[in-house]
Write a protein that holds these residues in place. Structure first.
Motif, PDB file in Angstrom:
ATOM      1  N   UNK A   3      28.689 -81.764  18.851  1.00 19.69           N
ATOM      2  CA  UNK A   3      27.944 -81.840  17.596  1.00 19.69           C
ATOM      3  C   UNK A   3      26.538 -82.632  17.926  1.00 19.69           C
ATOM      4  N   UNK A   4      26.758 -83.667  18.752  1.00 18.89           N
ATOM      5  CA  UNK A   4      25.394 -84.317  19.138  1.00 18.89           C
ATOM      6  C   UNK A   4      24.613 -83.515  19.813  1.00 18.89           C
ATOM      7  N   UNK A  33      28.495 -85.476  14.053  1.00 27.99           N
ATOM      8  CA  UNK A  33      27.393 -85.856  15.251  1.00 27.99           C
ATOM      9  C   UNK A  33      26.235 -85.186  15.033  1.00 27.99           C
ATOM     10  N   UNK A  34      26.473 -83.876  14.592  1.00 25.70           N
ATOM     11  CA  UNK A  34      25.012 -82.828  14.227  1.00 25.70           C
ATOM     12  C   UNK A  34      24.281 -83.593  13.148  1.00 25.70           C
ATOM     13  N   UNK A  54      15.863 -81.286   8.525  1.00 27.46           N
ATOM     14  CA  UNK A  54      16.706 -81.620   7.151  1.00 27.46           C
ATOM     15  C   UNK A  54      16.005 -80.659   6.199  1.00 27.46           C
ATOM     16  N   UNK A 110      32.885 -84.194  18.598  1.00 25.39           N
ATOM     17  CA  UNK A 110      31.810 -85.008  18.222  1.00 25.39           C
ATOM     18  C   UNK A 110      30.495 -84.789  19.163  1.00 25.39           C
ATOM     19  N   UNK A 155      24.335 -80.168  20.108  1.00 19.55           N
ATOM     20  CA  UNK A 155      23.803 -79.110  19.281  1.00 19.55           C
ATOM     21  C   UNK A 155      22.588 -79.837  18.545  1.00 19.55           C
ATOM     22  N   UNK A 156      22.676 -81.060  17.949  1.00 16.54           N
ATOM     23  CA  UNK A 156      21.797 -81.682  17.105  1.00 16.54           C
ATOM     24  C   UNK A 156      20.584 -81.907  18.228  1.00 16.54           C
ATOM     25  N   UNK A 157      20.674 -82.244  19.488  1.00 12.30           N
ATOM     26  CA  UNK A 157      19.461 -82.738  20.238  1.00 12.30           C
ATOM     27  C   UNK A 157      19.088 -81.295  20.894  1.00 12.30           C
ATOM     28  N   UNK A 172      16.774 -88.036  13.990  1.00  8.76           N
ATOM     29  CA  UNK A 172      15.171 -87.290  14.278  1.00  8.76           C
ATOM     30  C   UNK A 172      14.418 -87.374  12.994  1.00  8.76           C
ATOM     31  N   UNK A 183      34.005 -83.758  12.963  1.00  6.71           N
ATOM     32  CA  UNK A 183      33.553 -84.691  13.908  1.00  6.71           C
ATOM     33  C   UNK A 183      32.190 -84.094  14.337  1.00  6.71           C
ATOM     34  N   UNK A 184      32.478 -82.570  14.486  1.00 12.99           N
ATOM     35  CA  UNK A 184      31.013 -81.819  15.282  1.00 12.99           C
ATOM     36  C   UNK A 184      30.294 -82.044  14.101  1.00 12.99           C
ATOM     37  N   UNK A 187      16.878 -79.002  17.871  1.00 19.30           N
ATOM     38  CA  UNK A 187      15.779 -79.738  17.275  1.00 19.30           C
ATOM     39  C   UNK A 187      15.937 -79.219  15.633  1.00 19.30           C
ATOM     40  N   UNK A 188      16.704 -79.689  14.864  1.00 19.82           N
ATOM     41  CA  UNK A 188      16.792 -79.058  13.400  1.00 19.82           C
ATOM     42  C   UNK A 188      15.848 -79.920  12.522  1.00 19.82           C
ATOM     43  N   UNK A 219      22.679 -87.041  14.361  1.00 22.11           N
ATOM     44  CA  UNK A 219      21.368 -86.700  15.294  1.00 22.11           C
ATOM     45  C   UNK A 219      20.225 -86.123  14.321  1.00 22.11           C
ATOM     46  N   UNK A 220      20.432 -85.038  13.354  1.00 21.66           N
ATOM     47  CA  UNK A 220      19.556 -84.649  12.638  1.00 21.66           C
ATOM     48  C   UNK A 220      18.967 -85.584  11.934  1.00 21.66           C
TER      49      UNK A 220
END
Lengths: 110, 250
Positions: free
Chosen positions: A10-11, B33-34, A21, A7, A13-15, B41, B29-30, A18-19, B37-38
């Motif tokens: 994942x967070x 989480x991803x 949607x 988890x 990678x998201x931060x 944002x 869960x990865x 900067x992808x 966050x996406x």
């Protein structure tokens, strides 16, 4: 432990990346996330009840996400997208609450 | 299921075992989480693009209705102008009215320089967070508060000061570092000049959640100065109509 690390990764990678949607998924991502949260809390509860089964967890996670997105998609096609997504959020919200309540009973015995 | 069973299972949960189930849960869960966050944002800087089709259609319908209304008003004013110039024995009074109208229209369409009391808003966009949405909102707020003539100043690529007149057809485009106003590229700090009731416009800008608040949210520094005389010398370019033609009196 490993799922928690997943988890966090994942967070991160998201931060970091900067992808954005894709337009196609924009209306469905929020609903899919709520559905996934429901599966995660359900899984945590199953672990504490001692009935956790990895296959059940994976299938419930994936089917939750797909069905939630599908309901909203069909709703959008029928012209009742926003109402149906409210309905999905309400139902999943109630489930998340009851699962968290079960977790709370395990942790605090109250 | 008794609650006492929970504690050893909880300890079991914390200890990494590397079973197939744990790995599968970690991957899911990865993704969660991803995705979260996406979505966070995307939601944080949501503009028109994140709205549903039905909402967009509603907005479009509103804009179209407003445009039609304005067009109708324009046509009726134009026909009044023709009546006054061609007919009615071209009396002095009629001519005066038309001249006043023409002056007003010239100022409105940015064809003549203008001066008068107003306000200057300086924007120091130190975080490069300025979006065209914010600028358009700001311009509309100033217009609502009675701004009659608007212009935006900045510096061009060589550092020289440039002023760009803002009229109905002016468009804004932002790439973070610079702002393209009606085709001209401007670099900050930007100064927005407006002619109108300075006090009213300054109050409008300071409304909670209004334009100044939005600028402060992107951590831009702002300075509002009410001035007794604002000079706007830049003119808007005239684009000849490609399709539209005057309706001349039959």
């Amino acid at each position: 432990m490993i799922p928690a690390i997943g988890l966090l990764a994942g967070i991160a990678i998201g931060i970091f990346f900067k992808p954005t949607v894709p337009i196609l998924f924009q209306p469905y991502l929020p609903i899919a996330i709520v559905a996934a949260l429901d599966a995660v809390f359900g899984g945590l509860r199953a672990v504490l009840d001692g009935v956790f089964h990895d296959k059940v967890f994976v299938i419930s996670f994936v089917s939750n996400v797909v069905i939630a997105a599908l309901i909203v998609f069909i709703g959008d096609q029928l012209g009742v997208g926003s109402q149906l997504s409210t309905a999905v959020v309400v139902v999943l919200g109630i489930r998340i609450f009851s699962n968290v309540a079960a977790l709370r009973r395990h942790f605090f015995h109250a | 299921m008794s609650t006492e069973d929970g504690s050893p299972r909880l300890r079991n949960l914390i200890r990494p075992r590397g079973t197939r189930g744990e790995i599968a849960a970690a991957i899911l869960l990865l993704l969660l989480g991803y995705g979260t966050v996406v979505q966070f944002k995307a939601h944080a800087n949501a503009g028109l693009e994140s709205l549903r089709q039905t909402d967009l259609v509603k907005i479009l319908a509103d804009v179209t209705a407003r445009t039609n209304q304005m067009q109708e008003e324009k046509v009726s004013l134009e026909s009044l102008k023709f009546q006054l110039t061609s007919g009615a024995g071209s009396s002095r009074a009629a001519l005066e009215t038309v001249r006043e109208h023409i002056d007003a229209l010239r100022i409105l369409s940015g064809q003549v320089a203008a001066h008068g009391p107003g306000l200057e808003l300086s924007i120091f966009d130190i975080n490069s967070g300025l979006t065209s949405n914010i600028i358009v909102g700001l311009i509309n707020e100033l217009r609502d508060a009675g701004a009659e003539v608007l212009a935006i100043s900045g510096s061009d690529a060589t550092g020289a000061k440039v002023q760009s007149r803002i009229v109905a057809s002016t468009y804004f485009q932002s790439d973070g570092k610079s702002l393209i106003v009606g085709g001209k590229r401007l670099f900050g700090p930007y100064i927005i000049e407006a002619i109108g009731d300075g006090a009213t416009m300054a109050t409008a800008l300071r409304i909670a959640g209004g334009s100044l608040d939005q600028l402060h949210q992107i951590r831009a520094q702002t300075l509002v100065q009410v001035k007794a005389d604002v000079k706007i010398l830049s003119l808007a370019p005239v684009e000849p109509n490609r399709y539209a033609r005057n309706i001349t009196k039959p």
